[in-house]
Each structure stands twice: as C-alpha cells, then as structure tokens.
Design a protein around this motif. Sequence first.
Motif, PDB file in Angstrom:
ATOM      1  N   TYR B  72       0.828  -1.207   0.000  1.00  0.00           N
ATOM      2  CA  TYR B  72       0.000   0.000   0.000  1.00  0.00           C
ATOM      3  C   TYR B  72       0.865   1.262   0.000  1.00  0.00           C
ATOM      4  N   ASP B  73       1.919   1.245   0.767  1.00  0.00           N
ATOM      5  CA  ASP B  73       2.736   2.457   0.924  1.00  0.00           C
ATOM      6  C   ASP B  73       3.912   2.547  -0.049  1.00  0.00           C
ATOM      7  N   ALA B  74       4.159   1.467  -0.789  1.00  0.00           N
ATOM      8  CA  ALA B  74       5.341   1.478  -1.671  1.00  0.00           C
ATOM      9  C   ALA B  74       4.982   2.096  -3.025  1.00  0.00           C
ATOM     10  N   PHE B  75       5.595   3.222  -3.281  1.00  0.00           N
ATOM     11  CA  PHE B  75       5.393   3.896  -4.575  1.00  0.00           C
ATOM     12  C   PHE B  75       6.502   3.483  -5.544  1.00  0.00           C
ATOM     13  N   HIS B  76       6.134   3.434  -6.813  1.00  0.00           N
ATOM     14  CA  HIS B  76       7.108   3.074  -7.850  1.00  0.00           C
ATOM     15  C   HIS B  76       7.083   4.156  -8.923  1.00  0.00           C
ATOM     16  N   LEU B  77       8.250   4.682  -9.209  1.00  0.00           N
ATOM     17  CA  LEU B  77       8.332   5.758 -10.209  1.00  0.00           C
ATOM     18  C   LEU B  77       8.276   5.174 -11.616  1.00  0.00           C
ATOM     19  N   THR B  78       7.350   5.700 -12.405  1.00  0.00           N
ATOM     20  CA  THR B  78       7.337   5.361 -13.839  1.00  0.00           C
ATOM     21  C   THR B  78       7.476   6.670 -14.611  1.00  0.00           C
ATOM     22  N   TYR B  79       8.123   6.618 -15.725  1.00  0.00           N
ATOM     23  CA  TYR B  79       8.382   7.862 -16.460  1.00  0.00           C
ATOM     24  C   TYR B  79       8.721   7.558 -17.907  1.00  0.00           C
ATOM     25  N   ALA B  80       8.486   8.571 -18.737  1.00  0.00           N
ATOM     26  CA  ALA B  80       8.906   8.498 -20.146  1.00  0.00           C
ATOM     27  C   ALA B  80       9.972   9.566 -20.319  1.00  0.00           C
ATOM     28  N   PRO B  81      11.237   9.187 -20.306  1.00  0.00           N
ATOM     29  CA  PRO B  81      12.278  10.219 -20.439  1.00  0.00           C
ATOM     30  C   PRO B  81      12.197  10.886 -21.809  1.00  0.00           C
ATOM     31  N   PRO B  82      12.464  12.178 -21.858  1.00  0.00           N
ATOM     32  CA  PRO B  82      12.440  12.826 -23.189  1.00  0.00           C
ATOM     33  C   PRO B  82      13.546  12.267 -24.065  1.00  0.00           C
ATOM     34  N   SER B  83      13.246  12.107 -25.336  1.00  0.00           N
ATOM     35  CA  SER B  83      14.277  11.615 -26.265  1.00  0.00           C
ATOM     36  C   SER B  83      15.315  12.705 -26.465  1.00  0.00           C
ATOM     37  N   ASP B  84      16.420  12.328 -27.082  1.00  0.00           N
ATOM     38  CA  ASP B  84      17.474  13.317 -27.360  1.00  0.00           C
ATOM     39  C   ASP B  84      17.000  14.382 -28.333  1.00  0.00           C
ATOM     40  N   PHE B  85      15.904  14.098 -29.001  1.00  0.00           N
ATOM     41  CA  PHE B  85      15.393  15.012 -30.010  1.00  0.00           C
ATOM     42  C   PHE B  85      14.181  15.803 -29.502  1.00  0.00           C
ATOM     43  N   ALA B  86      13.748  15.479 -28.259  1.00  0.00           N
ATOM     44  CA  ALA B  86      12.503  16.084 -27.757  1.00  0.00           C
ATOM     45  C   ALA B  86      12.602  17.598 -27.621  1.00  0.00           C
ATOM     46  N   PHE B  87      13.827  18.129 -27.462  1.00  0.00           N
ATOM     47  CA  PHE B  87      13.973  19.582 -27.315  1.00  0.00           C
ATOM     48  C   PHE B  87      13.378  20.332 -28.507  1.00  0.00           C
ATOM     49  N   ALA B  88      13.353  19.669 -29.659  1.00  0.00           N
ATOM     50  CA  ALA B  88      12.895  20.341 -30.885  1.00  0.00           C
ATOM     51  C   ALA B  88      11.374  20.334 -31.008  1.00  0.00           C
ATOM     52  N   ALA B  89      10.743  19.344 -30.411  1.00  0.00           N
ATOM     53  CA  ALA B  89       9.282  19.223 -30.539  1.00  0.00           C
ATOM     54  C   ALA B  89       8.744  18.608 -29.246  1.00  0.00           C
ATOM     55  N   LEU B  90       8.315  19.478 -28.344  1.00  0.00           N
ATOM     56  CA  LEU B  90       7.867  18.965 -27.029  1.00  0.00           C
ATOM     57  C   LEU B  90       6.510  18.285 -27.135  1.00  0.00           C
ATOM     58  N   GLY B  91       5.745  18.693 -28.124  1.00  0.00           N
ATOM     59  CA  GLY B  91       4.518  17.990 -28.486  1.00  0.00           C
ATOM     60  C   GLY B  91       3.614  17.657 -27.321  1.00  0.00           C
ATOM     61  N   GLN B  92       3.238  16.395 -27.227  1.00  0.00           N
ATOM     62  CA  GLN B  92       2.254  15.950 -26.230  1.00  0.00           C
ATOM     63  C   GLN B  92       2.828  15.937 -24.824  1.00  0.00           C
ATOM     64  N   ARG B  93       4.131  16.139 -24.689  1.00  0.00           N
ATOM     65  CA  ARG B  93       4.694  16.157 -23.333  1.00  0.00           C
ATOM     66  C   ARG B  93       4.171  17.352 -22.554  1.00  0.00           C
ATOM     67  N   ASP B  94       3.572  18.299 -23.241  1.00  0.00           N
ATOM     68  CA  ASP B  94       2.955  19.438 -22.564  1.00  0.00           C
ATOM     69  C   ASP B  94       1.600  19.084 -21.982  1.00  0.00           C
TER      70      ASP B  94
END
Lengths: 240, 415
Positions: B72-94
């Motif tokens: 119940y108390d154990a949280f697990h981090l999940t994430y989608a790291p930005p790609s090396d190219f994400a700086f050019a098109a942030l797109g849906q990450r907003d």
Amino acid sequence: MTPTLEARSLVVMRDGAAVLNDVSFAIAPGEVFALLGGNGAGKSTTLLTFLGFLQPTAGDVLVAGRSVGDDVEAARAKIAYLPEAASLYGHLNAYENLGYFLDLAGRKVSRAALDAALDQVALPTEARQRRMQSYSKGMRQKTAIALALLRDTPILLLDEPTSGLDPVAIDEFHAMVQALAAAGRTVLMVTHDVYGACQVADRVGLLRGGRLVGSFAASDAGGRIDTETVHAAFAAREAA
Amino acid sequence: MNALLREARFLAKDRGAVLWIVLALLLSAAATGFGIAEVREQRQTIAALLAEDAKDRANAISKHDAWGDAAYDAFHLTYAPPSDFAFAALGQRDTAPWLHRVRMLSLESQIHEADTANADFGLIGRFDFAFLAAAVAPLLLILLLHDLRAGERVAGRHDWLVASAGTPRRLWLPRAGVRFGGLALALLVPFWIGAAIEGAGFGAALAASALVVGSLAAWWAIIAVVGRRNASPPALLAALVGIWLMLALLIPAAARAGIEAAVPVPDGAEILMLQRDAVNDAWDKPKAATMTPFLARHPEWRALGTVEKPFEWKWYYAFQQVGDQQAEPIVTAYRQGRLARDRAAGWAALLSPAALTERGLERLAGTDTRAMIAYEDRVRAFHARLRAFHYPLFFRDPPYDPVVLDGLPRYDPAP
C-alpha cells in the motif's frame, strides 16, 4: 545587308485594342533610329516587343535577322536596354548597381572600366560611392546610361534616354550615341523630344495611334534631318 | 554558383531582408534554447525522483510487517524520459502525463488523476522549434519573398532586370533561392547546434532538417504561384498572409473541432470517477461481488480465493483490480478514441503544411500521441508485473520478510 532590327507588319493587341498596328521598319547596323510619338503612341510597346516581353499578335520582330520569338534569350543577349525612368537600386551605390546588373547579364567588368564609363557620362567621382537614393534624377539616368555602355552589346534600345538630363548632359549624350553608332552599334530610341531626335538620329519615325505615319531620313536632307519639318509633321499628326 | 554569390551579396545589402533572416536566427536560437531548458528540467525532475524512489520505497516498506501494508505504501516511479530530439518538438509532453508514482492500487485512476482534460493530438502548441518551423517560418518566408517580382514591377525595374538576365529563371530562381536558403540556415543552424548539444542522432537531425526544408519549399511554391499575379506588393502580402492564416491556423483549428465532434472520447476525469466509485462501492458489497470477477480473470488463485475475515489484503487488492476491470471499457474507448483522433488529425494535416510539419517533428521526437499512449501501456505492463509479484504474497500469505521485497519489479523506461 541584314537589318539589325526589323519590324514586319507588326501588330500588338492589348486588352482587345491594337497598340501597334501594321508597323514596319528596318534598322541597319550602325544606324540610329528615333521613334517619335505622344503618350500611348506605342513607342515603349515597340521596345518591349523587341525584348520579347510582348508577343506580336501578327507580323514579327527580328533581331539580327532572327525572329525574337524563336530565341528570346539570344535576342536579349544582343541588346542593352535603357528603360524610361531607369530605377536603379537606391540602397546600392553606383559601382554596386553597375556590378549587379552586369553580373546579371553575365559580364565581368573591372573597376577601371566602371570608372571609365562613369567618366564618360560625367557622373561626379565623389558620388559614385554614395547610395543612389541620394542621387538626382539626372545622376541616376547617367548611371543607367553608363550601364548601357558597359553592356557592350551591338544593339541599344533606349526609352526616353535624355529624361532628367540637363542640356549639357543631353548634348554629351547625343555625341556619345553618335560615337557608338560610328563604332557599329545600332540604336533604337523612343522619345518625345523632337529636337533631340533630329539632332542624333539617322532616321526619325513618327508613331501615332500605333501606326508608323511618317519617316524622315538624314540622307534625304543633306545629312541632317530638319527639325522644323519633323516638328511640323509631328504637330500636324498629333492634331489630326 | 556565380548567380548565388551575386544574389547573396545583393541580399547582404538589403536591410529589410537581412532583418527577417536575423529575426529567424534569434527565434530559432530562442526556441531551441527553450526546448533544451524544458527537456533538461524534465530530466532533472526524473533524476531527482529516481534518486529518492528506491529510498522512499525502502523506508515505506521498513515501517510495516504485512505484505498488504508494505504494498500500500510502496510507490514506484514510472516515467517516459524525453528523447534526445525532444527539445525540438515537445509535443504531447505538454499535455499528456509523462511521469507517475504508482502503487498497487487501481491503476487507471493513478494514470489519469492528473489528466482532467484529454491528452489528445496537438496541432499548434508551445513555442518550440517545431512550432517555429511549422507556423512562424512560413510567415517569415512570405515576408522575404512576397514582393520579389511585384516590388521590381512597382520600381520599374522588372523588365530591365529580366532583359539583362536574358531569362526570368536566371534572375528569380537564384534571388528567391538565396533568401530561401538564408532563412532555412537561420532556422536550422541553432537547431543543429541544439541537436549536437543534446546528442540527437544524425539521422533524426537530418530527417528533421529535410522536413523543415520540405515544408518551406511547399510554402515557396505557394508564394511563387501567388507572386506571379500582377498585383501590388501590399495586395500580394495580404493574400499570402490570408493563405498562411488559413493553412497554418484555421484549417488545423477547424480540423480539430471537426475531429473532436466526429470522434467522441471520454475524458480522463470520467475514468478516474468511474474507477474510484467502483473501488469505494466494493467496501459495501458482498465479498463475492469482488472475488467472482477477480477469480474469473485469475483462476490460478481460485483455490485460495475464499475471503473469511471482514478484511483481508487479497480481497482489498482484488477489488482494486476489479476497479480496473470495470473501467476497462471506458479506458479502451479513451485509448482507441485518442488513436482514432490522431489518425484523423494525420489525414487533416495533409491540408496544412504547418500541421504536417509539426506532426512529423513530434513523431521524430517521440512526443506524439502514439508515443504517449505507448508510455501509458508501459506503465500498465509494469503494474501487471507488480500484481504478479504481489498476488502470491497476498493469497499464500507467507511470513512477512522484507528481503523478499528486494525482488520487486523495476520499471524499465525503454520502449
């Protein structure tokens, strides 16, 4: 001898009206031919047709014996054109303007040659490095004439070439045109200036309403066209 | 080559044109800089949470002596790291969540709790390189090219220039080409520098550059067609800005409205409410109401599926899963609806070079709708592994041993 420039029964229609109507003339190598006419007579249209910007509705225009329509690029390569109210680039100086237009025409010209041409048209030395937006109309016209000289083509088409020039510069220009003709260049100039045309041209044609209505040759008048005769004919045609 | 040099020298003297190109360079540098800063912030957020993730979980687990409490108390981090190219098109990450802290409870409400509006397709978004290249650059190209011919006509130079050049092509192609190239370079050089700094792959940078140049070429063709009309420079500018408004803004906006109306999609809040209601209601229902649908999905626990006490962890976590099972139809509708909208937006983008360019860059950057849905699917797969790890502990209920929890599944962000 093949005429350098020739119009054969030339008809040019624009917006349903005949701007040129059955115009025929031929200009020999080394000849200066001046077309006189009022506004809308068809003078500039004649030049634009030789340059291939307007297509003949009937008849033909030929440069060095070849129809312009067959190879407009070849025709243009033989022609230095000086438009009415020649508008060079205001943000460039005289050298840069000449260099740009000459480069566009595929000619490489030295700075000394540029200066020689500008000396020939008497453009003040101190003005040559200034942007042309500070030039008077006459200075701009002189630079444009220098450009026409530097093109070094066998044919010059000049549209109101003395517009904006002072009387001294006009005389110098006429002398220059005659020298060019003597060197074998063919000149077709269109103008309102009856006196100037008679002074410089070997032949003068009168255009009215798109028709060539009169022609005067220096050779018929003892070497020089009589200004009063042409003026009277011109005035009579304009009044008709 | 000579003609290009001639026109480059000519362009260098044209202050107005140089101003637009310098502006493009500054905007591109700013857009690239903003993108890199945003991506770095996202990476720092992920790194900071990752540094705490295992420690927090160990701390939570150490406080308990039952499998259910620990889970119940154990949280697990999940994430989608930005790609090396994400700086050019942030797109849906907003708009779509790219980071969660999930635990063994009902999953769908955890995925969508920050998702009160639809994370659907993006057509025009934040000021990143993709927006600059797709929407702003065409406007700059219009300003650079709209009066090439008309300006010379008005100045009385047109025929003189063409007569000097011999053919129109010899004049206009290099003149427009140099301006086009100048603008493209002003846009792409900061982008290339950004790509090098971010370590983006050469292939992606090349593909993005081709996309940008292709998009500008499409606009060049439009400008060339309109610019041939014998109209004044202001009239041509007005016409071209009108076309830009239509293609870059109105068509995408109208397409978005049309697609939203044609493809209804439940929103994230509906999923959240439905699942929370399902879970909350389970407390008041007979145990069988939970265990029957749970065991239908997990027949391997049928032998241990009887709930005898008023509260047992296996029942508690079973009704968390049944909450997910009840939400499945709406979750599926949401997922498929988003994909359907995305497909429709892809077709609609064929009518708008701006939308097509932006979508292409987001695809390359892995920031489009499909990439964000793929991340949600990775979270679901990870959560399924968590359940598979915990259910034997809940159903067999061996003596509590925190060392066993060292074997908890670890989230892998790789697609």
